[in-house]
Design a protein around this motif. Structure first.
Motif, PDB file in Angstrom:
ATOM      1  N   GLU A 142       0.859  -1.252  -0.184  1.00  0.00           N
ATOM      2  CA  GLU A 142      -0.167  -0.160  -0.112  1.00  0.00           C
ATOM      3  C   GLU A 142       0.841   1.406   0.051  1.00  0.00           C
ATOM      4  O   GLU A 142       0.297   2.291  -0.774  1.00  0.00           O
ATOM      5  N   LEU A 143       1.995   1.278   0.551  1.00  0.00           N
ATOM      6  CA  LEU A 143       2.850   2.488   0.666  1.00  0.00           C
ATOM      7  C   LEU A 143       3.462   2.742  -0.411  1.00  0.00           C
ATOM      8  O   LEU A 143       3.560   3.869  -0.999  1.00  0.00           O
ATOM      9  N   ILE A 144       3.699   1.648  -1.417  1.00  0.00           N
ATOM     10  CA  ILE A 144       4.252   1.837  -2.579  1.00  0.00           C
ATOM     11  C   ILE A 144       3.181   2.403  -3.725  1.00  0.00           C
ATOM     12  O   ILE A 144       3.661   3.091  -4.521  1.00  0.00           O
ATOM     13  N   VAL A 145       1.974   1.718  -3.488  1.00  0.00           N
ATOM     14  CA  VAL A 145       0.882   2.374  -4.537  1.00  0.00           C
ATOM     15  C   VAL A 145       0.702   3.912  -4.031  1.00  0.00           C
ATOM     16  O   VAL A 145       0.428   4.560  -4.845  1.00  0.00           O
ATOM     17  N   GLN A 146       0.577   4.235  -2.895  1.00  0.00           N
ATOM     18  CA  GLN A 146       0.319   5.573  -2.519  1.00  0.00           C
ATOM     19  C   GLN A 146       1.395   6.427  -2.445  1.00  0.00           C
ATOM     20  O   GLN A 146       1.319   7.695  -2.930  1.00  0.00           O
ATOM     21  N   GLN A 147       2.649   5.984  -2.350  1.00  0.00           N
ATOM     22  CA  GLN A 147       3.800   7.059  -2.473  1.00  0.00           C
ATOM     23  C   GLN A 147       4.852   6.165  -3.477  1.00  0.00           C
ATOM     24  O   GLN A 147       5.889   5.896  -3.028  1.00  0.00           O
ATOM     25  N   PRO A 148       4.538   6.384  -4.832  1.00  0.00           N
ATOM     26  CA  PRO A 148       5.602   5.862  -5.755  1.00  0.00           C
ATOM     27  C   PRO A 148       6.843   6.555  -5.904  1.00  0.00           C
ATOM     28  O   PRO A 148       7.837   6.113  -6.165  1.00  0.00           O
ATOM     29  N   ALA A 149       6.962   7.728  -5.274  1.00  0.00           N
ATOM     30  CA  ALA A 149       8.055   8.537  -5.271  1.00  0.00           C
ATOM     31  C   ALA A 149       9.267   7.870  -4.517  1.00  0.00           C
ATOM     32  O   ALA A 149      10.350   8.067  -4.622  1.00  0.00           O
ATOM     33  N   ILE A 150       8.698   7.023  -3.358  1.00  0.00           N
ATOM     34  CA  ILE A 150       9.695   6.486  -2.530  1.00  0.00           C
ATOM     35  C   ILE A 150      10.284   5.743  -3.097  1.00  0.00           C
ATOM     36  O   ILE A 150      11.984   5.370  -3.089  1.00  0.00           O
TER      37      ILE A 150
END
Length: 184
Positions: A142-150
């Motif tokens: 979910e973090l990757i989907v919500q924050q792809p900039a990371i």
């Protein structure tokens, strides 16, 4: 085999015992072989440090003072005897503990109720580890989907590490002037 001969030539050059033809052979090999050249520079640096270091000697009367401080024979025998007894006891103690454990703990462990409870605890621990790892992976997804900039920043950082690693290797492997110390 060749590098062993070059190493021998390096030691002879360091001692100032290298013939002119051998010195030429060493210089040409050092120009061609970066590993040997780096080793030669390290050997020269260590030799320079040893030659520049002052020679140390013990203070006057050191031996007499040290011998005077040694314990007498009777005290030394007592100390050695105590150490041997402690070592003997430290060897016997584990044997005594194993015998005690065999007589008291093994009957409890071998009961079926204990084995069943251990199996239940183990299965619950595996289930808990599965739930925790599943939650971690789901949260990471979910973090990757919500924050792809990371992910992009992590890739940029990894790329920078690889680039600077290549720059560092280029700087380290650049050829330097070869010098062989002659008779000194």
């Amino acid at each position: 085999m060749e590098h062993e001969r070059i190493h021998t030539l390096m030691m002879d050059a360091l001692d100032g015992e290298l013939a002119a033809e051998a010195q030429t052979e060493l210089e040409s090999h050092l120009r061609a072989c970066p590993a040997c050249r780096q080793e030669w520079h390290a050997i020269l640096a260590i030799d320079t440090l040893f030659r520049q270091a002052p020679m140390l000697s013990p203070a006057a009367g050191f031996t007499q003072r040290t011998v005077a401080m040694l314990p007498n024979r009777r005290a030394r025998l007592w100390a050695i005897s105590i150490i041997y007894v402690l070592l003997l006891l430290s060897g016997i103690l584990p044997i005594v503990l194993v015998v005690w454990a065999a007589n008291t703990v093994v009957p409890v462990i071998s009961e079926p109720a204990f084995v069943d409870s251990v199996q239940q605890v183990w299965s619950q621990a595996v289930r808990l580890a599965g739930v925790v790892s599943s939650a971690l992976f789901k949260g990471l997804g979910e973090l990757i989907v919500q924050q792809p900039a990371i992910v992009g920043w992590l890739l940029v950082l990894a790329g920078m590490v690889f680039v600077w690693n290549g720059v560092y290797r280029q700087l380290v492997s650049q050829p330097t002037a070869v010098s062989v110390r002659g008779n000194s």
